[in-house]
Motif scaffolding. Sequence first.
Motif, PDB file in Angstrom:
ATOM      1  N   ASP A 430     -25.574 -11.775  23.379  1.00  0.00           N
ATOM      2  CA  ASP A 430     -24.679 -10.677  24.294  1.00  0.00           C
ATOM      3  C   ASP A 430     -23.352 -10.036  23.380  1.00  0.00           C
ATOM      4  O   ASP A 430     -22.762 -10.233  23.130  1.00  0.00           O
ATOM      5  N   ASP A 445     -23.226  -5.971  31.719  1.00  0.00           N
ATOM      6  CA  ASP A 445     -24.686  -6.830  32.122  1.00  0.00           C
ATOM      7  C   ASP A 445     -25.983  -6.126  31.441  1.00  0.00           C
ATOM      8  O   ASP A 445     -27.208  -7.025  31.038  1.00  0.00           O
ATOM      9  N   ARG A 448     -27.782  -7.312  25.976  1.00  0.00           N
ATOM     10  CA  ARG A 448     -28.692  -8.967  25.722  1.00  0.00           C
ATOM     11  C   ARG A 448     -29.948  -8.391  25.166  1.00  0.00           C
ATOM     12  O   ARG A 448     -30.244  -7.301  25.047  1.00  0.00           O
ATOM     13  N   TRP A 450     -33.237 -10.906  22.962  1.00  0.00           N
ATOM     14  CA  TRP A 450     -33.547 -12.032  23.034  1.00  0.00           C
ATOM     15  C   TRP A 450     -34.354 -11.329  21.275  1.00  0.00           C
ATOM     16  O   TRP A 450     -35.272 -10.482  21.609  1.00  0.00           O
ATOM     17  N   TRP A 462     -34.846  -6.020  23.832  1.00  0.00           N
ATOM     18  CA  TRP A 462     -33.373  -5.494  24.210  1.00  0.00           C
ATOM     19  C   TRP A 462     -32.811  -5.749  25.469  1.00  0.00           C
ATOM     20  O   TRP A 462     -33.972  -4.772  25.906  1.00  0.00           O
ATOM     21  N   SER A 463     -32.048  -5.662  26.298  1.00  0.00           N
ATOM     22  CA  SER A 463     -32.029  -4.743  27.739  1.00  0.00           C
ATOM     23  C   SER A 463     -32.047  -3.337  27.494  1.00  0.00           C
ATOM     24  O   SER A 463     -30.903  -2.680  27.228  1.00  0.00           O
TER      25      SER A 463
END
Lengths: 534, 534
Positions: A430, A445, A448, A450, A462-463
Amino acid sequence: MKNTDRGSEHLSKPERRIRNVLYIMSDQLRADHLSCYGHPRLETPNIDWLASRGVLFDRAYVTSGVCGPSRMSSYTGRYMSSHGATWNHVPLSVSELTMGDYLCGSGLKAALVGKTHVKPDLSGLDRLKMENDDSYTRLIKGGFSEVDRYDGHAPPGAESGYGGYLRAHGYAGDDPWNDYVVSGERPDGEVVSGWSMRNAKYPARVAEAHSETAYTTDQAIHYIQQQGDAPWVLHLSYIKPHWPFIAPAPYHDMYGIEDCTPLIRADHERDNPHPVVAAYQQHRESLAFARDEVVETVRPVYMGLIKQLDDHLGRLWEELKRLGRLDDTLIIFTSDHGDYMGDHWLGEKELFFEQSVRVPYIVYDPSGEADATRGTVEKRFTECVDTLPTILDALGIGGYDHRIEGKSVLPLVRNGDAGDWRTFAVSELDYAYRGARHTLARKPDECRGWMIRTERWKYIEWSGLPCQLYDLENDPNEFHDLGSSPEHAGVQDEMKAHLFEWLKSLKSRTTVSYQQVEDKTDNDSKFGVHIGIW
Amino acid sequence: MKNTDRGSEHLSKPERRIRNVLYIMSDQLRADHLSCYGHPRLETPNIDWLASRGVLFDRAYVTSGVCGPSRMSSYTGRYMSSHGATWNHVPLSVSELTMGDYLCGSGLKAALVGKTHVKPDLSGLDRLKMENDDSYTRLIKGGFSEVDRYDGHAPPGAESGYGGYLRAHGYAGDDPWNDYVVSGERPDGEVVSGWSMRNAKYPARVAEAHSETAYTTDQAIHYIQQQGDAPWVLHLSYIKPHWPFIAPAPYHDMYGIEDCTPLIRADHERDNPHPVVAAYQQHRESLAFARDEVVETVRPVYMGLIKQLDDHLGRLWEELKRLGRLDDTLIIFTSDHGDYMGDHWLGEKELFFEQSVRVPYIVYDPSGEADATRGTVEKRFTECVDTLPTILDALGIGGYDHRIEGKSVLPLVRNGDAGDWRTFAVSELDYAYRGARHTLARKPDECRGWMIRTERWKYIEWSGLPCQLYDLENDPNEFHDLGSSPEHAGVQDEMKAHLFEWLKSLKSRTTVSYQQVEDKTDNDSKFGVHIGIW
């Protein structure tokens, strides 16, 4: 690594079994800076010794490459998305159970010497209006029973006894940590600050015997001695080799640039990198470590700090041996994340390159069941969420599977049936608190990331941004991002599917145990409710 | 539905603006059993009246088709996977903030008349050793300030004043609810239990004026009267038309099977259905509702209970009008889930067919900004997580976006800029507590289902089991499961991608606000930490 000396000569007692746990964490120690993990010049014989008596996990990952979320995962056994403390400044929710909560039901405490990075959820606690008693105290300390909490860079006196210790040993002043421990002395006698990395080469103004690593080791030894034959669980958590990078003599100039491993970076990594990587490359610490003089000054000192740690662990092993504790103590040695030290044109940690998220992980189990694996290397994936369930498993504490997402590694250490072990490791990030968020103009938000790391691939989702993909078999240095490679679309889909399954498997029903579910399954009649009766 | 009378004749005061909130929930009321939602024979003029003065949301979904998780989503504004109370028996974590927590900062209470299904996390609270004061009391009540909590099927006296009320009105005995409210009387005078659905056709032994719906309405009216001109927020939460299915006269025989809409079920739905659907079809309530006599007996009474509810809402509207409260009260009318009543060969609720997860959702906003939408039907997706943010938005309370996952529907009601509204609704299921888990031989954490409902499609993902897919455009009755249709693989992938994005978007960093993140972004120097300085 394979050690032909099976190393049980020190195990003297007829019955060897786990009664105590020594859970050692170092801070910012990357795996490849230990000789047992392959460093060619930095000899760490004491950590190597532990590996020769235990199992070295070669693919150990942290759930996030930064202190707070990684440690909260270690202490709760839960992934970052589950415990919610997604970065250093984010308090751990009052509802998260930590090591101390799990142990206290068995009459044990999670004793702490050193760092935790726990930030208590004071506003959450304020809403609860708790009595200011032992429960509250334990809660704001993350469940630990503090022998001495020492998080390093803290206001003097706020947390640790180290300030008083220093003053008692002649380091006078309001902030002896600042004035002696992280200040250095130039040959001309001028005092300089360790916060400036140009000064890393000078010796710290604290005597080695009074340095952070020495002090922390002393505290641990003293605690273990005090316990006598009573069982104990100690989290020994060193702040070093974490910044500020400055070491006491003789460790400050024990190594030179010629002892350092080559930088893992390629010029083309700065040409059109992934947007998040590009933004991180512009962070101050990355710009600093992109300069040769910084790398050449800091890397040798980073190595010195690790060497110092290893020396003190040797002192600790000796004491454990003397007390007979090597016969009845589970020892876990690991780190909360690594440090780029200039690799990939980055400084510090975060993101998902191996230098940040791969950590040392060594488990020593004194019991006879573990004799067969002594000195071996385990290639199956370990994650820092495994630490707590391993400790609980070793102590025979169960009933936590509805919350804890990690797995005990004891079956691996004991060469037993580990069932279907995980086939990939996960890490998360994050970056809401980082300059990268502003660079990329994202909301808090939308920051993020992963990572899915399988045997061959490392995939990063990635977001709202493109993915990254590395072929670790053919590109172990992670120089070639295949995230936009059309021919790797199939691999990307496969990795995405792993992440999808992982996201679906996160444990949110944490207020009831599996047994409680079982007891109430289709048992409404027991509670006076009779549905569907004609 | 479009109402040409724009319906502001009742709005008398020069300034109409929201000062109060009346949040009405009925229990187990499916959307299609109201005349404003299309029922051809069940006239609900009072609910219709509200719709004619407000906005009727035609695609409103609950986050789970069962009381506990649906309500906890409504009260927290968070999806089931986030709040973790995944079924009726699962306590809500102490860390979850509910309506009352958000309101109390503004000096308001969330008053409760009726049902919440809140199960306090007593073991979590026990660990916290809270003082037994107001905070504790509010916490174990889910944040509500109870005027009278009435959950229906409870041990007498445990929760509600209804038991005492009944006795004061001549219904003697230890459990007047059991003996009068859910017991019926046959023409021959024999007393029979409403728990047996064969007895649904007999009138309940309670006078209509003393029935649950009447009592609950009385409590609400009394509370509103008592507030005078002080602002208030009231959750008026009816237990009916929830089981036991038995109605007081004259509602017990107001309808016959000829008034019921045709059963939505096809013979082939019992041939090789999806494994989870098949398991649910074998639950006791489903086997019961597969029998014609059950449907023919219970459906008319279910309709009668809804008719009764509508009549009492008319009484409530009159009182609000008399008090001038229609000028300054936001009214939300909805339900926590529906009831199959034999559709799809199922009884009760859960799973993801429209009869279970689609609910009525009507929002009446007295303010002038909402005049343009009065009497309109809104097709954009609403979810029960939207209720709390809508209420907070209406009251001018902000700063909750880091936790709350729903969206205020006020921009839709006020015909304003709602930004990029959601393009799909999500619902979830945890069937760990149900017989289906044993039928399918699954572990407690392997019983999860997720629904994605877009304009055209309904996709259902199951842990470890095949998916389901329905084409709502061509198959509005959901008779044809396309989950194993190869030609729909593309659609399935698209739906899976929606679910993937949704899973990634769940909010876990709940202990800090966005503003707190902003304040600390790359601001470590403020706290005496200086990283990356040469």
